[in-house]
Design a protein around this motif. Structure first.
Motif: not given
Length: 342
Positions: A27-37
């Motif tokens: 789970f991540s904020a959009a600006e730090n998101a990676r594949a699978g988040d």
């Protein structure tokens, strides 16, 4: 941990738009998101950022659709995010037992599932509940009562006779139950009034770092169930907070003031002593409350007044420089007329 979009939607009572078998690994904020988040969005701009990110799925609470992302629709995306976060970032678990460096009085009753960390001191007659963790350097005074699933972070101090409910978190450096500030002037000196009351922290309370909650002079200082106090908050003796109050950082409360339920006190505010603050009251930032406040009232400023009145005063103050210029011009015109009439 890995979950499918469908399992997350089921947990949240939401709806999947897209492939429910999509695997979610973080789970991540959009600006730090990676594949699978998994990420979340509440507004159009945030949704656009989430859709452009590497995230696999987006939690939303509006009629958003995407051709490239799985969408999980829920009633409230921010609430859903708060419920999902512990799945991907589970809180740490602490092994049961007492660290060899801890000093525990023989009369203390510590549940077998509790964790007592290094350099803790547990006084006589203390009771500590199931799965509670003292993380280190904690001093727990005589006859304290600590419920189940409590977390005392490093260097939290509980003075004698403090009572802590269940599922309470108290962050590093906070002191609960220190003496209230009580003195009387007698024969040229300040005579201390013994502070012989206690503090009760009810269930599901969280208290931030480096805060201080004073014991009552007589009776009880109370932090009501579900209340959340930020860092650097001072609560004086005999103050009573109702249920589910929110107190932001750097606030101070003088003795014997009583708050109702669901109050919100914004940062750097102060409340004078012996007042009655009603239910669902909001106090704006940097305010000084010097009078009782009725239920559901919002106050602001110093001295705090109804927020609409204070805002009108602030607007009027901003106009004062122009008003002074106009007044001086009018004075010159009046003086000129008076000279002519002479």
């Amino acid at each position: 941990m890995t979950y499918t979009a469908a399992s997350i939607a089921e947990l949240l009572g939401g709806e999947v738009v897209g492939d429910g078998s999509t695997l979610l690994t973080g789970f991540s904020a959009a600006e730090n998101a990676r594949a699978g988040d998994l990420t979340f969005a509440e507004k159009d701009a945030y949704f656009a950022a989430a859709e452009a990110s590497a995230a696999a799925a987006i939690l939303v609470s509006g009629p958003f659709t995407s051709a490239t992302k799985v969408v999980i629709r829920v009633r409230n995306a921010r609430v859903a995010a708060a419920r999902v976060l512990p799945l991907f970032f589970p809180p740490p678990e602490f092994a049961a037992g007492v660290h060899p460096s801890a000093i525990v009085d023989a009369s203390a009753q510590i549940d077998a599932t509790a964790h007592i960390g290094p350099c803790c001191v547990i006084g006589a007659g203390v009771v500590i509940g199931a799965r509670t963790a003292l993380l280190g350097g904690n001093h727990v005074g005589t006859e304290c009562r600590i419920g189940d699933d409590v977390r005392l972070f490093p260097n939290v101090v509980l003075y004698a006779h403090t009572q802590i409910g269940h599922r309470v978190a108290i962050h590093a450096g906070t002191v609960i139950g220190s003496d209230g500030y009580g003195y009387v002037f007698d024969q040229g000196r300040h005579l201390k009034i013994p502070q012989v009351g206690r503090v009760v922290i009810e269930d599901d309370v969280e208290i931030g770092a480096n805060s201080a909650i004073d014991r009552a002079a007589l009776g009880v200082t109370v932090i009501g169930a579900g209340s959340k106090l930020d860092n650097l908050v001072h609560v004086a003796h005999n103050v009573v907070f109702g249920r589910h109050c929110l107190v932001m950082g750097q606030c101070g409360f003088a003795g014997s003031t009583h708050f109702g339920d669901y109050c919100v006190i914004a940062s750097q505010s102060g409340v004078a002593g012996h007042l009655k603050i009603g239910n669902q009251v909001t106090v704006g930032g940097k305010s000084g409350v010097t009078r009782d406040v009725a239920d559901k009232e919002t106050v602001l400023g110093f001295p705090a007044a109804p927020h609409q009145q204070t805002k009108r005063q602030w607007i009027a103050q901003q106009k004062l420089p122009d008003m002074l210029v106009r007044m001086r011009e009018m004075e010159k015109q009046i003086a000129a007329v008076a000279t002519r009439l002479g």
